[in-house]
Design a protein around this motif. Structure first.
Motif: not given
Length: 311
Positions: A163-166, A268-270, A287-288, A310-311
């Motif tokens: 995900v990307r956050v502003r 943010f990612g994993y 997925a959750t 994010s895709e």
């Protein structure tokens, strides 16, 4: 190297005295003193200064503790690791993250996952970003959730953006800037800022934003906790610059968030071990977490504009 001596060193620092450390490890103080002397000889470092019966960490001792503490504390995890290997039916899904992203995203996702799969045993540990990066790729955790990029190019890990956050300015609803739709660096000139300590990735984003806008503003409060900064901003102590992923972790009543202009974004990612690949539990949690992000975006236009999956 004597593992007991390393553990004794850690206990001495944590408990504040050699006597308390010796008692915690069920050994005599003379024996403990010999172990510390042996450790210093093996390391060829003076870890403590001795003043009468008191011990004080030397500069080398402080640096050694900072660098080695996560290794030594990890020794206590060995019995649990062995138990897991012996009894695969009791295997725990182990996740590590930082407090801000854990409270805003990971905890809600784990709660959903737990409701759907109560048979999965979990362990969630929180660390600073520095500690997170040290632990990535060592194989103890199934998954790490962290801001990207990560500085671990030599380790056998894979990182995936989620995900990307502003970046947004958080303030009390009565603040004069709350009437604006967007906040510029010029708007923040002279405002009391509440933010993370220098060197942390989000603080770097804020400093670059201010510098690009030609503003030299002072952080009157610096902290290792984004949650503390957000709470103080909500209560009127100043302005904190964070994002909507951290907002669910505190009570936002009385606070507003306004996006920065020009836009600044953080990912943010994993991360997981590329050697082992993602476990079934990892894929389920990812997925959750995506579902949780979608639920945040569904709260309204301001959320959809500030949180991008994010895709």
């Amino acid at each position: 190297m004597n593992i007991k001596a390393l553990r004794l060193f850690r206990q001495t620092v944590i408990r504040g005295s050699l006597g308390a450390a010796a008692e915690a490890m069920n050994t005599s103080q003379p024996a403990a003193s010999r172990l510390i002397a042996q450790l210093e000889h093996e390391l060829r470092l003076t870890l403590f200064e001795r003043s009468g019966r008191r011990l004080m960490l030397t500069e080398d001792g402080q640096q050694f503790f900072r660098e080695a503490e996560h290794i030594v504390s990890g020794l206590d995890e060995i019995p649990a690791i062995a138990d897991t290997i012996r009894d695969k039916a009791r295997r725990r899904f182990r996740v590590m993250s930082a407090a801000r992203i854990a409270q805003g995203l990971v905890a809600p996702a784990l709660t959903r996952m737990r409701a759907q799969h109560p048979e999965i045993a979990m362990q969630i540990d929180l660390y600073s970003r520095t500690e997170l990066e040290k632990r990535l790729g060592v194989g103890v955790y199934d998954l790490g959730v962290i801001s990207l990029p990560v500085s671990t190019s030599l380790l056998d890990i894979r990182s995936v953006e989620l995900v990307r956050v502003r970046a947004e300015a958080m303030m009390h609803a009565d603040h004069p800037l709350a009437a604006k739709e967007e906040i510029t660096a010029h708007d923040l000139a002279g405002e009391p800022l509440l933010g993370l300590n220098p060197g942390q990735i989000w603080r770097d984003h804020v400093d670059l934003f201010l510098k690009a806008g030609g503003v030299d503003s002072e952080h009157i409060v610096q902290t290792s906790s984004s949650l503390i900064a957000c709470q103080m901003a909500r209560d009127g102590a100043g302005i904190a610059i964070f994002d909507r992923l951290c907002a669910p972790a505190i009570d936002m009543r009385g606070a507003v968030m306004r996006p920065l202009a020009p836009e600044r974004w953080l990912s943010f990612g994993y991360v997981y071990s590329e050697r082992d690949g993602p476990s079934a539990e990892t894929e389920l949690l990812v997925a959750t977490m995506r579902d949780v992000v979608e639920a945040m975006r569904a709260r309204g236009p301001s959320y959809r504009a500030s949180i991008v999956l994010s895709e």
